[in-house]
Design a protein around this motif. Structure first.
Motif, PDB file in Angstrom:
ATOM      1  N   MET A 195       0.836  -1.338   0.022  1.00  0.00           N
ATOM      2  CA  MET A 195       0.013  -0.155   0.133  1.00  0.00           C
ATOM      3  C   MET A 195       0.691   1.065   0.189  1.00  0.00           C
ATOM      4  N   ALA A 196       2.228   1.375   0.850  1.00  0.00           N
ATOM      5  CA  ALA A 196       2.940   2.441   0.945  1.00  0.00           C
ATOM      6  C   ALA A 196       3.475   2.748  -0.633  1.00  0.00           C
ATOM      7  N   VAL A 197       3.873   1.567  -1.207  1.00  0.00           N
ATOM      8  CA  VAL A 197       4.521   1.947  -2.544  1.00  0.00           C
ATOM      9  C   VAL A 197       3.613   2.274  -3.758  1.00  0.00           C
ATOM     10  N   LYS A 198       2.909   1.390  -3.771  1.00  0.00           N
ATOM     11  CA  LYS A 198       1.807   1.343  -4.960  1.00  0.00           C
ATOM     12  C   LYS A 198       0.821   2.532  -4.812  1.00  0.00           C
ATOM     13  N   THR A 199       0.477   2.889  -3.773  1.00  0.00           N
ATOM     14  CA  THR A 199      -0.563   3.947  -3.530  1.00  0.00           C
ATOM     15  C   THR A 199      -0.137   5.194  -2.972  1.00  0.00           C
ATOM     16  N   LEU A 200       0.519   5.038  -1.675  1.00  0.00           N
ATOM     17  CA  LEU A 200       1.109   6.316  -1.281  1.00  0.00           C
ATOM     18  C   LEU A 200       2.219   7.151  -1.723  1.00  0.00           C
ATOM     19  N   PHE A 201       3.206   6.422  -1.693  1.00  0.00           N
ATOM     20  CA  PHE A 201       4.316   7.142  -2.609  1.00  0.00           C
ATOM     21  C   PHE A 201       4.298   7.215  -4.189  1.00  0.00           C
ATOM     22  N   TYR A 202       3.491   6.313  -4.931  1.00  0.00           N
ATOM     23  CA  TYR A 202       3.246   6.438  -6.080  1.00  0.00           C
ATOM     24  C   TYR A 202       2.189   7.662  -6.450  1.00  0.00           C
TER      25      TYR A 202
ATOM     26  N   TRP B 213      10.199  -3.811  -6.410  1.00  0.00           N
ATOM     27  CA  TRP B 213      11.634  -3.038  -6.896  1.00  0.00           C
ATOM     28  C   TRP B 213      11.391  -2.174  -8.037  1.00  0.00           C
ATOM     29  N   PRO B 214      10.745  -2.796  -8.954  1.00  0.00           N
ATOM     30  CA  PRO B 214      10.306  -1.804 -10.171  1.00  0.00           C
ATOM     31  C   PRO B 214       9.766  -0.515  -9.719  1.00  0.00           C
ATOM     32  N   GLU B 215       8.684  -0.598  -8.964  1.00  0.00           N
ATOM     33  CA  GLU B 215       7.946   0.538  -8.507  1.00  0.00           C
ATOM     34  C   GLU B 215       8.930   1.475  -7.723  1.00  0.00           C
ATOM     35  N   VAL B 216       9.778   0.971  -6.949  1.00  0.00           N
ATOM     36  CA  VAL B 216      10.750   1.722  -6.152  1.00  0.00           C
ATOM     37  C   VAL B 216      11.604   2.324  -6.935  1.00  0.00           C
TER      38      VAL B 216
ATOM     39  N   GLU C 215      12.218  10.292   4.180  1.00  0.00           N
ATOM     40  CA  GLU C 215      12.140   9.906   5.706  1.00  0.00           C
ATOM     41  C   GLU C 215      11.301   8.773   5.732  1.00  0.00           C
ATOM     42  N   GLY C 216      10.207   8.787   5.258  1.00  0.00           N
ATOM     43  CA  GLY C 216       9.335   7.618   5.819  1.00  0.00           C
ATOM     44  C   GLY C 216       9.566   6.448   4.730  1.00  0.00           C
ATOM     45  N   ALA C 217      10.066   6.786   3.786  1.00  0.00           N
ATOM     46  CA  ALA C 217      10.674   5.759   2.704  1.00  0.00           C
ATOM     47  C   ALA C 217      11.795   4.895   3.323  1.00  0.00           C
ATOM     48  N   LEU C 218      12.665   5.645   3.820  1.00  0.00           N
ATOM     49  CA  LEU C 218      13.990   5.227   4.315  1.00  0.00           C
ATOM     50  C   LEU C 218      13.378   4.332   5.837  1.00  0.00           C
ATOM     51  N   ALA C 219      12.537   4.717   6.488  1.00  0.00           N
ATOM     52  CA  ALA C 219      12.249   3.812   7.590  1.00  0.00           C
ATOM     53  C   ALA C 219      11.289   2.505   7.116  1.00  0.00           C
ATOM     54  N   LEU C 220      10.565   2.739   6.119  1.00  0.00           N
ATOM     55  CA  LEU C 220       9.785   1.635   5.406  1.00  0.00           C
ATOM     56  C   LEU C 220      10.987   0.676   5.096  1.00  0.00           C
ATOM     57  N   PHE C 221      11.672   0.883   4.293  1.00  0.00           N
ATOM     58  CA  PHE C 221      12.854  -0.366   3.639  1.00  0.00           C
ATOM     59  C   PHE C 221      14.020  -0.628   4.458  1.00  0.00           C
ATOM     60  N   GLY C 222      14.336   0.226   5.599  1.00  0.00           N
ATOM     61  CA  GLY C 222      15.251  -0.146   6.729  1.00  0.00           C
ATOM     62  C   GLY C 222      14.772  -1.329   7.508  1.00  0.00           C
ATOM     63  N   PHE C 223      13.542  -1.424   7.602  1.00  0.00           N
ATOM     64  CA  PHE C 223      12.972  -2.514   8.680  1.00  0.00           C
ATOM     65  C   PHE C 223      13.525  -3.841   8.257  1.00  0.00           C
ATOM     66  N   PRO C 224      13.042  -4.359   6.832  1.00  0.00           N
ATOM     67  CA  PRO C 224      13.526  -5.567   6.507  1.00  0.00           C
ATOM     68  C   PRO C 224      15.042  -6.069   6.597  1.00  0.00           C
ATOM     69  N   GLU C 225      15.940  -4.840   6.533  1.00  0.00           N
ATOM     70  CA  GLU C 225      17.443  -5.010   6.737  1.00  0.00           C
ATOM     71  C   GLU C 225      17.783  -5.244   7.894  1.00  0.00           C
ATOM     72  N   ASN C 226      17.129  -4.479   8.894  1.00  0.00           N
ATOM     73  CA  ASN C 226      17.290  -4.551  10.266  1.00  0.00           C
ATOM     74  C   ASN C 226      16.928  -6.321  10.898  1.00  0.00           C
TER      75      ASN C 226
END
Length: 620
Positions: free
Chosen positions: A244-251, A314-317, A278-289
């Motif tokens: 939802m965050a990628v395909k709707t919110l950020f898009y 990834w294509p959308e990102v 800022e929000g996107a970094l928090a979103l994609f930092g979670f799986p790395e942690n």
């Protein structure tokens, strides 16, 4: 209109092939009068909508004609100011024009703010991304060119007749915002416009991420201290939020930025970056942690879920965060994939090591399915559901089988069903490691027939798991056929060894004439051997119905015809009718099948084997 024609005459660029005539006093007088007219018109319209007046609470953009006139007056005022700067830089008219421009910009800034606030529902990312999927770009603002004919506006209105009300409102709001942004940027008031936009839109994005459950405080140290149940719950929330965050919110936010600030690529980038980075970094930092935390084999599937989600988006990102200033977002997503992939590879190696280190010495009663077999095959069958993701992870990670394997294990290299993909080889290897451990556990049984029955049961469980899951696509038909043949070989070895004494108790030639005392001796040996085999094996198990029926049928075909021929050739039927025959003829050929029908369910008889004349089967 005459004014438009005259502007085309007096402000057209001179031809490079002709000399520009010297300015005449008449020319200056006419230009000055035209500029003065522009200032007068601007003063009338701008003052009318001066936001400092308490009675002007109605939105300027609620009336399209009024908005067009207002923006047109600003455009004329700009031209007048440019002329005055060149020819009368110290003129009071220039000061007057500047004050008017400040008043107009303040009004537009307020209008910009109000449109953003009042149209929040129509400008939410979900609405923007939804209608933009069918309409790649918002129509050019009707306020960009103020000399357009009314016909174009009518056409635009006609086009919107078939558009849903929400979409129409969203498109209209974006067009208004775009017109204001163009006017303010053109007049040199970009900073004021951008400030309003960033504050409002960033609050909307941050609020949306909060409601989606994206937390900014998900540091590695915090995640590492979480109990697995809590972390798994957080992972599930993240998996439902990221799409939802990628395909709707950020898009949707990227689309809105692109449309509102279409006049300036630099401003588009600046706004979108500050709003979403800022929000996107928090979103994609979670799986790395999560990937950095200590893992156990059971957690592998959640790690794969995270990898699948990030790689699928990834294509959308890459498209949404394509700016140089959002490179950190792309890098964080890529780093998450790298860390997650490394973790998956490590966890599978740990899983293999755990199989090899299994040191349980307890045998399974009755030769049933070993817990190791159930655990490993359930684990691997779940892995097969991620075969596409695993193929990507292991694509550049060559695997060398640690020991020489028979060609038959992987299938013929020339056959279509041969195992060749990296993930297929790894899965086949894991199963082989487990089967080797089962060979060692089979040796713990004191009864050799029971050890073969144990191997048959467990390999049957393996093949059924493969056949009923996506493993069949990874391992192929050749693998299945080879291992199903091994199941039958194990079952045959069980039959041969487990019932060898029963067969050996009968003469090699059942129809040959045998002395009466030897006939009686063969019957007694058969009775003893059959009862011993039955009483020992009645508690053994074959959980799989197909394998159980196969063994029973095979035993019947192996023993009953031989016994029946001996039984009938030596007067067994007649002797059973006489009392003296019961002492050494305890089973008819039909009795054998009745006894076998009770076998392989794991329940031991509480009594002993009895003849059919005493009840037709076992005495209970």
């Amino acid at each position: 209109m005459p004014r438009k024609g005259m502007r085309n005459i007096f402000f057209k660029s001179p031809s490079p092939t002709r000399m520009t005539p010297p300015s005449s006093p008449l020319h200056h007088t006419f230009s000055e009068s035209l500029m003065e007219e522009n200032i007068e018109v601007a003063q009338f319209i701008i003052t009318k909508w001066d936001s400092s007046h308490d009675d002007n609470l109605v939105s300027l953009f609620s009336d399209k004609d009024e908005a067009r006139q207002y923006l047109g007056s600003i455009k004329g005022l700009q031209k007048a100011m440019k002329y005055l700067v060149l020819h009368q830089s110290n003129s009071e008219k220039l000061v007057r024009a500047q004050l008017l421009m400040q008043t107009a910009m303040k009004r537009l800034q307020n209008e910009f703010y109000q449109i953003l606030k009042s149209n929040r529902d129509y400008l939410d990312p979900e609405s923007v991304s939804a209608h933009s999927s069918s309409r790649p770009s918002v129509s050019r603002s009707s306020f960009s060119e103020f000399e357009e004919e009314e016909e174009e506006e009518d056409e635009s209105e006609n086009e919107n007749d078939s558009v849903p009300e929400v979409e129409t409102a969203s498109l209209a709001a974006m067009a208004d915002l775009r017109a204001i942004a163009e006017a303010m940027i053109s007049a040199g008031y970009a900073k004021e416009c951008i400030k309003v936009y960033k504050i409002i839109r960033k609050s909307i994005v941050d609020e949306a991420l909060y409601h989606l459950g994206v937390e900014r405080e998900f540091t590695f140290q915090r995640i590492q201290k979480m109990e697995w149940e809590v972390l798994e719950f957080k992972i599930k929330n993240w998996l439902s939020a990221v799409k939802m965050a990628v395909k709707t919110l950020f898009y949707g936010e990227r689309l809105l930025c692109d449309q509102v600030f279409s006049v300036s690529a630099a401003i588009r980038e600046s706004c979108f970056t500050e709003i979403s980075k800022e929000g996107a970094l928090a979103l994609f930092g979670f799986p790395e942690n999560v990937a950095k935390c200590k893992q156990t084999p059971e957690k592998l599937f959640r790690i794969l879920d995270l990898y699948e989600a990030v790689s699928g988006l990834w294509p959308e990102v890459e498209s949404i965060f394509s700016f140089e200033s959002t490179a950190a977002v792309r890098a964080t997503a890529v780093n998450s994939l790298i860390k997650l992939g490394d973790t998956v590879r490590t966890m599978l190696m740990d899983f293999e090591t755990a199989i090899q280190k299994d040191s349980s010495k307890t045998t399974v009663p009755g030769g049933g399915i070993h817990p190791l077999t159930r655990y490993v095959m359930n684990y691997i069958s779940f892995l097969a559901d991620y075969c596409g993701i695993l193929s990507n992870i292991f694509e550049d990670w060559p695997f060398t089988v640690p020991s020489a394997l028979p060609e038959s294990y992987f299938g013929s290299p020339d056959s279509e069903g041969s195992i060749s993909s990296p993930i297929s080889v790894r899965v086949a290897w894991l199963i082989l490691v487990m089967l080797c451990k089962l060979d060692g556990k089979a040796a713990m049984y004191k009864d050799v027939p029971l050890s073969y029955l144990f191997l048959a049961n467990n390999l049957q469980y393996v093949t059924e798991k493969v056949r009923q899951s996506n493993l069949k696509f990874l391992l192929g038909d050749d693998w299945l056929i080879n291992h199903e043949l091994k199941v039958k070989q194990y079952a045959e070895n069980y039959e041969k060894i487990g019932w060898s004494k029963v067969l050996a108790s009968l003469p090699e030639n059942q129809t040959a004439e045998i002395p009466a005392d030897r006939v009686n001796d063969h019957f007694k040996k058969f009775n003893s051997a059959f009862e011993e085999a039955y009483m020992k094996q009645v508690s053994w198990v074959v959980p799989d119905p197909k394998l159980r029926d196969h063994i029973k049928i095979s035993l019947a075909r192996r023993i009953i015809p031989i016994y029946k021929e001996f039984y009938e050739s030596n007067g067994g039927v007649q002797m059973k009718k006489e009392m003296w025959g019961e002492s050494f003829i305890r089973f008819t050929p039909d009795d054998l099948g009745n006894y076998w029908s009770d076998m392989f369910y794991g329940s031991r008889s509480s009594g002993s084997v009895s003849s059919s004349s005493r009840g037709g089967g076992r005495s209970h």
